[in-house]
Structure formats: structure tokens, C-alpha cells
Scaffold this active site. Sequence first.
Site, mmCIF file in Angstrom:
data_model
loop_
_atom_site.group_PDB
_atom_site.id
_atom_site.type_symbol
_atom_site.label_atom_id
_atom_site.label_comp_id
_atom_site.label_asym_id
_atom_site.label_seq_id
_atom_site.Cartn_x
_atom_site.Cartn_y
_atom_site.Cartn_z
ATOM 1 N N GLY A 1 -7.183 -20.215 11.280
ATOM 2 C CA GLY A 1 -7.410 -19.262 10.208
ATOM 3 C C GLY A 1 -6.668 -19.653 8.943
ATOM 4 O O GLY A 1 -6.024 -20.707 8.871
ATOM 5 N N PHE A 2 -6.713 -18.773 7.932
ATOM 6 C CA PHE A 2 -6.109 -19.148 6.657
ATOM 7 C C PHE A 2 -4.599 -19.289 6.756
ATOM 8 O O PHE A 2 -4.007 -20.155 6.098
ATOM 9 C CB PHE A 2 -6.515 -18.169 5.550
ATOM 10 C CG PHE A 2 -5.866 -16.818 5.625
ATOM 11 C CD1 PHE A 2 -4.685 -16.564 4.953
ATOM 12 C CD2 PHE A 2 -6.453 -15.790 6.343
ATOM 13 C CE1 PHE A 2 -4.089 -15.322 5.009
ATOM 14 C CE2 PHE A 2 -5.863 -14.541 6.405
ATOM 15 C CZ PHE A 2 -4.675 -14.304 5.739
ATOM 16 N N VAL A 3 -3.934 -18.497 7.596
ATOM 17 C CA VAL A 3 -2.481 -18.618 7.737
ATOM 18 C C VAL A 3 -2.128 -19.964 8.353
ATOM 19 O O VAL A 3 -1.242 -20.676 7.865
ATOM 20 C CB VAL A 3 -1.908 -17.463 8.580
ATOM 21 C CG1 VAL A 3 -0.421 -17.690 8.852
ATOM 22 C CG2 VAL A 3 -2.103 -16.127 7.868
ATOM 23 N N ARG B 1 -12.920 -19.906 10.418
ATOM 24 C CA ARG B 1 -14.061 -19.162 10.950
ATOM 25 C C ARG B 1 -14.293 -17.903 10.109
ATOM 26 O O ARG B 1 -13.375 -17.202 9.726
ATOM 27 C CB ARG B 1 -13.797 -18.769 12.409
ATOM 28 C CG ARG B 1 -14.951 -18.019 13.075
ATOM 29 C CD ARG B 1 -14.677 -17.855 14.559
ATOM 30 N NE ARG B 1 -13.489 -17.059 14.798
ATOM 31 C CZ ARG B 1 -13.484 -15.733 14.926
ATOM 32 N NH1 ARG B 1 -14.611 -15.057 14.825
ATOM 33 N NH2 ARG B 1 -12.366 -15.080 15.173
ATOM 34 N N HIS C 1 -16.595 -27.046 -21.667
ATOM 35 C CA HIS C 1 -16.644 -28.448 -21.244
ATOM 36 C C HIS C 1 -15.425 -29.221 -21.785
ATOM 37 O O HIS C 1 -14.997 -28.976 -22.908
ATOM 38 C CB HIS C 1 -17.927 -29.080 -21.779
ATOM 39 C CG HIS C 1 -18.103 -30.507 -21.373
ATOM 40 N ND1 HIS C 1 -18.478 -30.877 -20.095
ATOM 41 C CD2 HIS C 1 -17.928 -31.659 -22.072
ATOM 42 C CE1 HIS C 1 -18.552 -32.193 -20.032
ATOM 43 N NE2 HIS C 1 -18.222 -32.697 -21.214
ATOM 44 N N ALA D 1 10.401 4.865 11.398
ATOM 45 C CA ALA D 1 9.981 6.254 11.553
ATOM 46 C C ALA D 1 8.810 6.321 12.518
ATOM 47 O O ALA D 1 8.018 5.378 12.626
ATOM 48 C CB ALA D 1 9.593 6.853 10.203
ATOM 49 N N THR E 1 5.008 -7.365 4.053
ATOM 50 C CA THR E 1 4.614 -8.724 4.390
ATOM 51 C C THR E 1 4.366 -9.576 3.162
ATOM 52 O O THR E 1 4.842 -10.705 3.054
ATOM 53 C CB THR E 1 3.344 -8.696 5.274
ATOM 54 O OG1 THR E 1 3.667 -8.055 6.516
ATOM 55 C CG2 THR E 1 2.849 -10.103 5.557
ATOM 56 N N GLY F 1 0.800 -1.216 0.000
ATOM 57 C CA GLY F 1 0.000 0.000 0.000
ATOM 58 C C GLY F 1 0.832 1.265 0.000
ATOM 59 O O GLY F 1 0.563 2.209 -0.750
#
Length: 470
Positions: free
Chosen positions: A178-180, A206, A437, A116, A42, A15
Site C-alpha cells: 500500500g501507500f505506507v 492495489r 509551456h 478516555a 497520526t 478531525g
Amino acid sequence: MSFDYDLFVIGGGSGGVRAARIAAGEYGARVGLAEESRMGGTCVIRGCVPKKLMIFAASGPGMAEEMRGYGWQGAATGTFSWEAFRQKLDAELVRLETIYTAGLEKAGVTIHKSRARLADHHTVELADGTRLTARHILIAVGGRPAKPGIPGEELGLISDDLFLMEELPRRALLVGGGFVACEFATILNGLGVGTVQVYRGDAVLRGFDREARDMATLQLSACGIDLRLRVNPTRLDRTATGIAVDFDDGSRDEFDAVFFATGRTPYTQGLGLENTGLRLTSSGAIEVDEWSQSPVPSIFAVGDVTDRVNLTPVAIREGHSFADTVFGAKPRKVRHDPVASAVYLRPHELGTIGLTEEEAAARGSVDVYAATFRPMQSMFAGSDAKVLMKLLVDPNDDRVLGCHIFGPSAGEMIQLAAIPITMGCTKADFDAAMAVHPTIAEELVTMRSPARRHRPDREAGEMEAGQAAE
């Protein structure tokens, strides 16, 4: 008042990097960015990218087994070399980090390799005491894994540590559902590590669709993971041969390594929030509005530190929208619903977008179109593994409220399904598409009758009638 920068970004993850690059490269802003660790954050360094490559590596034994079902009598994976894989993985992460850094430098962003913190509404302070001023400050520091707060937890590892291990453990414990936790249990098990996973609930994942959760739970056990539900660790102790773990069901076991995947928290410690008027939410996240702006007009935040939708593509979109809004005179908000996501299990993944069946039923009437079947490729090889294709439809306007896919390459399929669903498509739109298909995905456009219907008013009436009969 003159400033050193038009924008200063704290955090070099997805981000923050996107916001800095767009503000400087497209809109000519003077931009500085501070990152205390490796550029990319991350996702690139210790999350999505290395994790997905590990999933690929962990798929080898299963693929070889499947090929034996196709007549390849000698099909085998041989011996896995963690050292060889890590060397190649490290080289790939360096390559990606270099690309991120070069993109910022090309855009004219000044990079500060430092932690920082906020000194005031317009000032940041680097680790060496240097102070820099900026008209706008963007906080994009992400989140960090959390530990459960039990005695001896310092003996346990977090997901980040797997990428740094010199050698794999022989036997490991994954704590969490969880997903991790599920993805890392999948990885370790596929790479030959004896893997135990404990989770306090009755099914993993969950918050996801319950039918898909049940299938994921069964798959974890079927692929060789020792999955223990309704169990929590209560204490860790160092022994002469490993780490002993006490559980709340009275059992005790020993492992070479214990990994905690028990959630993540916004990385706001030591950020100098006390020097500003920033507020934290109940989850410890920085409070922002729909424009990613905090109560302090000069300070914005994007990504996991805001704890809205904690996914890399969302952080990127938030960072880009921030730059467009503040520096490009193109006001743009980020739509946080619906957002597609995937859980990379093995052999079947889970892809999802929109409401779960439980959420849709709680919201009102919903028609559930669902198909569960054995896919051609694995069925021919002798596998009993099943896939799930599910669409949730509002019977009042035919709009598709959610889609859930459990099967091979579900992440790839849900990305394509996300396009029409985000556009507000109807079940008739799906029906109008010609099937390809034979594919698994053709089920999305060939389900003609609901598997079940939820009608809250009728179900409530039936419940009241049943209670009266009792």
C-alpha cells in the site's frame, strides 16, 4: 439535565481538534477534549508531516545524480546524519504540537491529557477514574497499524517506530504494497538503507489506477529497492545477528529490522463501546450516517475510526461539518467522492482523483486520454523515467470522471486538477485552458484524441463472438 460540557471530544488528531476548536471558538460551546498521546494525532506526529519531510531528505542522492547530468561534476550529497535530521524533525513536531494545543486553549477548550472511554451515552471516563458528562460526544481516535498475524510478528515494527529509531538499520524489510509501505520503502532506500519490499500482489498500490500502479511498481525497483512480488512472510525468528524471515515461496532471509505496513484498523479497543448502543462495521469501524452521527443520537464519530475515506483533510472537513451542523445551526454534509490523494514516492509521485480506468470501464463507456513521456528535466540528465498524465471522460456528457498523474510533484498538480473535477467540469473545459509551456502539466490541456475507448456493450459482443469462434 445539566452537563459538564456541551461537547466532549475523544482524540486530539486533526478531525477532533478541528471540531473542538470550531465548536468552542466560533459557536461558544463548552468543550472538553481528551488525548492520551501527543496533540496532532497520526498526521502531525507520526504520519503525513514527518513522512513528507523524510521524503525530502531521501531525495538528496537522486537530486545530486541528476545534477551531474547537468554538468555539475562534483555534485554529491555527502554523508547523511540520521541523528542531525531527527533532532530537527523532533523540534518541528514539537512546534506543530504546540500550535495545535495553543489553538485549542485560545478557543477555550479544556484539554485532558488522558485516555478516555465511554461510560454511557453522555458520560466519558478518564484513565484516573474521573467521569465527565457531555450533551454530545465526538469520537475521533483514528486508526492504528495492524500486523499480519504470523508467528514472531512481535519482532517486527510498524511505521510509527521509524520516527523513534535511534539509528537506521543497515538492511530492512518492508512488508506490504500500500501507500505506507511504498513510501517508507522509498524513504529507507533513499537514506541509504538496503531495502527489501515484499507484497503478495502482482503490482503495488492495489485500488489505484492499474497503469499508474505498473509505473509505480517499476519505479520502486528502478530506484534500488529489492521488490519481491507475490511473496508473503510466514514467520519471524530472532537470531544472533538480526531477524530471520521465512517466506511462502520457501525462501529465508535475514534483516536488521522488519517493518509491517499491512493496513490499519480503527482504534476502538478499550473505548467502552459495550456501554452504549454503538455498532461496528465489518471493518471494525464505528458505524455513522451521512451526518457522522451514530445510532446513539448523542454520539458522533469522524476520521479514520469511521473508515470512510481515511485521509487527514477528510477528517478535518468531517470535524468542521459536525461542529457547523450541531453547534452552528448550519447543517453541512461531507462529500466523500471525489477526493484527491497522493502517494509520495521518489522521484515521481502519484496523484489521483475520481474513478480509475478499470472502475470507469466497469461503470460504462469511457474515453481514455493518456500521455506517457519522459519529462524534460530528467530526460536531459539521462534518465529514462517516464511520467503519466491521464483523464477519463464520459463520452455521453463529456464530464471528466477521473485524473491520474504519475510524475514529479504529482501531489501538487492533482490538487489543482481536483478543483475543476470536483465542480463537474468537462473535457472541453480542460481543452479551453491555455497551456503553460514548457511544463509537464500542460499535457492535461493538450490531449485532443483518446488513447483508447471502452465500450462495454461492444466489448461484450466481441468477447461472445470470439468465444463462439473458438
